[in-house]
Design a protein around this motif. Structure first.
Motif, PDB file in Angstrom:
ATOM      1  N   ASP A  18       0.949  -1.075  -0.003  1.00  0.00           N
ATOM      2  CA  ASP A  18      -0.063  -0.007   0.146  1.00  0.00           C
ATOM      3  C   ASP A  18       0.745   1.651   0.378  1.00  0.00           C
ATOM      4  O   ASP A  18       2.107   1.421   0.112  1.00  0.00           O
ATOM      5  N   ALA A  19       0.288   2.577   0.702  1.00  0.00           N
ATOM      6  CA  ALA A  19       0.928   3.918  -0.314  1.00  0.00           C
ATOM      7  C   ALA A  19       2.103   3.813   1.420  1.00  0.00           C
ATOM      8  O   ALA A  19       3.138   4.283   1.127  1.00  0.00           O
ATOM      9  N   SER A  20       1.816   3.241   2.125  1.00  0.00           N
ATOM     10  CA  SER A  20       3.312   2.869   3.249  1.00  0.00           C
ATOM     11  C   SER A  20       4.851   2.652   2.681  1.00  0.00           C
ATOM     12  O   SER A  20       5.528   2.219   3.245  1.00  0.00           O
ATOM     13  N   SER A  21       4.590   1.961   1.706  1.00  0.00           N
ATOM     14  CA  SER A  21       5.436   1.459   1.207  1.00  0.00           C
ATOM     15  C   SER A  21       6.697   2.903   1.024  1.00  0.00           C
ATOM     16  O   SER A  21       7.635   2.298   0.227  1.00  0.00           O
ATOM     17  N   TYR A  22       5.756   4.229   0.624  1.00  0.00           N
ATOM     18  CA  TYR A  22       6.464   5.071   0.568  1.00  0.00           C
ATOM     19  C   TYR A  22       7.178   5.771   1.895  1.00  0.00           C
ATOM     20  O   TYR A  22       7.571   6.650   1.222  1.00  0.00           O
ATOM     21  N   ALA A  23       7.064   4.886   2.715  1.00  0.00           N
ATOM     22  CA  ALA A  23       7.057   6.135   3.949  1.00  0.00           C
ATOM     23  C   ALA A  23       8.367   6.593   4.098  1.00  0.00           C
ATOM     24  O   ALA A  23       8.493   7.243   4.989  1.00  0.00           O
ATOM     25  N   GLN A  24       9.293   5.986   3.697  1.00  0.00           N
ATOM     26  CA  GLN A  24      10.790   7.058   3.350  1.00  0.00           C
ATOM     27  C   GLN A  24      10.865   7.734   2.434  1.00  0.00           C
ATOM     28  O   GLN A  24      11.929   8.319   2.434  1.00  0.00           O
ATOM     29  N   VAL A  25      10.295   7.842   1.436  1.00  0.00           N
ATOM     30  CA  VAL A  25      10.525   8.700   0.400  1.00  0.00           C
ATOM     31  C   VAL A  25       9.484  10.425   0.651  1.00  0.00           C
ATOM     32  O   VAL A  25      10.526  10.894   0.270  1.00  0.00           O
ATOM     33  N   ILE A  26       8.231  10.077   0.922  1.00  0.00           N
ATOM     34  CA  ILE A  26       7.634  10.931   1.316  1.00  0.00           C
ATOM     35  C   ILE A  26       8.382  12.138   2.293  1.00  0.00           C
ATOM     36  O   ILE A  26       8.354  13.162   1.971  1.00  0.00           O
ATOM     37  N   PRO A  27       9.038  11.457   3.069  1.00  0.00           N
ATOM     38  CA  PRO A  27       9.365  12.856   3.811  1.00  0.00           C
ATOM     39  C   PRO A  27      10.459  13.632   3.494  1.00  0.00           C
ATOM     40  O   PRO A  27      10.777  14.163   3.519  1.00  0.00           O
ATOM     41  N   ARG A  28      11.336  13.077   2.545  1.00  0.00           N
ATOM     42  CA  ARG A  28      12.437  13.217   1.428  1.00  0.00           C
ATOM     43  C   ARG A  28      12.064  14.461   0.925  1.00  0.00           C
ATOM     44  O   ARG A  28      11.969  15.500   0.737  1.00  0.00           O
TER      45      ARG A  28
END
Length: 241
Positions: A18-28
């Motif tokens: 799900d969209a949490s797979s981008y959890a390390q990308v989104i903050p950056r």
């Protein structure tokens, strides 16, 4: 629409995630001043999922850089034809040709380790006596196949919180291929055991994409988020300069 306008980055997740797979990308991305949208993909059919993502893109004022991981690559291939999409970024993804299905593209190459680890489960279809088929990955095999270089504790969580993909999605033929008219970038996860990396390379080369390779598992956004952000930034700069 001005090319100098700051784009919104729309992050489209893939199957079994799900969209949490981008959890390390989104903050950056947010730290770089970029607007980000990370929608939940229904994972019911390629045609329906692409229409849903296209509807989100249409409601975003200004330009969009559309990013797709895995099955999400097939989704952005279709949804990326929206007028305000300025660029496409594929992350260990499927870059389909018009008229091609996921099954057809994958069928040209040897199976990855994923094929033997799939689980098929019926689900009810509203308004129909027939059932659909959900496809997921055996939880005990998920970490090695999907997330070999991700923290094992996180991989265990991801394994039991999968968002299945309906089998219909493998059969739908792409009605369009946005990479034919939109500049595109592709990341090959060279240690991918979910998608044969040659499937990724083939699709990217066929599309004439700017391509990079990263020694990564399928979940490159969690294991190499900085490299993913750099590729997205490259697409942002190239289409908004």
């Amino acid at each position: 629409m001005s090319r100098s306008a700051k784009p919104t980055v729309v992050l489209v997740h893939g199957a079994f995630a799900d969209a949490s797979s981008y959890a390390q990308v989104i903050p950056r991305l947010l730290a770089r001043g970029l607007d980000v949208v990370a929608p939940a993909v229904p994972n019911r059919s390629l045609i329906g999922d692409a229409a849903y993502i296209a509807s989100i893109v249409r409601q975003i004022p200004g330009p969009v850089v559309l990013v797709g991981h895995s099955y999400g690559g097939a989704v952005i291939t279709v949804a990326g034809t929206e007028d305000n999409v300025q660029a496409l970024v594929y992350l260990a993804g499927y870059a389909l040709e018009k008229g091609e299905s996921l099954g057809e593209l994958q069928g040209r190459f040897p199976d990855s380790d994923l094929a033997a680890a799939l689980v098929y489960t019926p689900f009810p279809i509203e308004g129909s006596a027939e059932t659909g088929t959900d496809v997921s990955v055996r939880p005990d095999e998920f970490p090695a196949i999907f997330a070999a270089d991700v923290d094992p504790r996180l991989a265990e969580v991801l394994a039991v919180s999968q968002r299945p993909l309906a089998a219909q999605a493998f059969a739908d033929a792409a009605p369009a291929a946005a990479w034919k008219t939109k500049p595109s970038w592709g990341l090959v996860a060279s240690s991918d055991h979910t998608i044969n990396p040659d499937v990724e390379r083939y699709g990217y080369q066929r599309a004439g994409m700017t391509t990079v390779e990263v020694d990564s598992s399928h979940l490159v956004m969690l294991s190499h988020p900085q490299r993913v952000v750099e590729l997205i930034e490259e697409a942002v700069r190239a289409t908004s300069a």
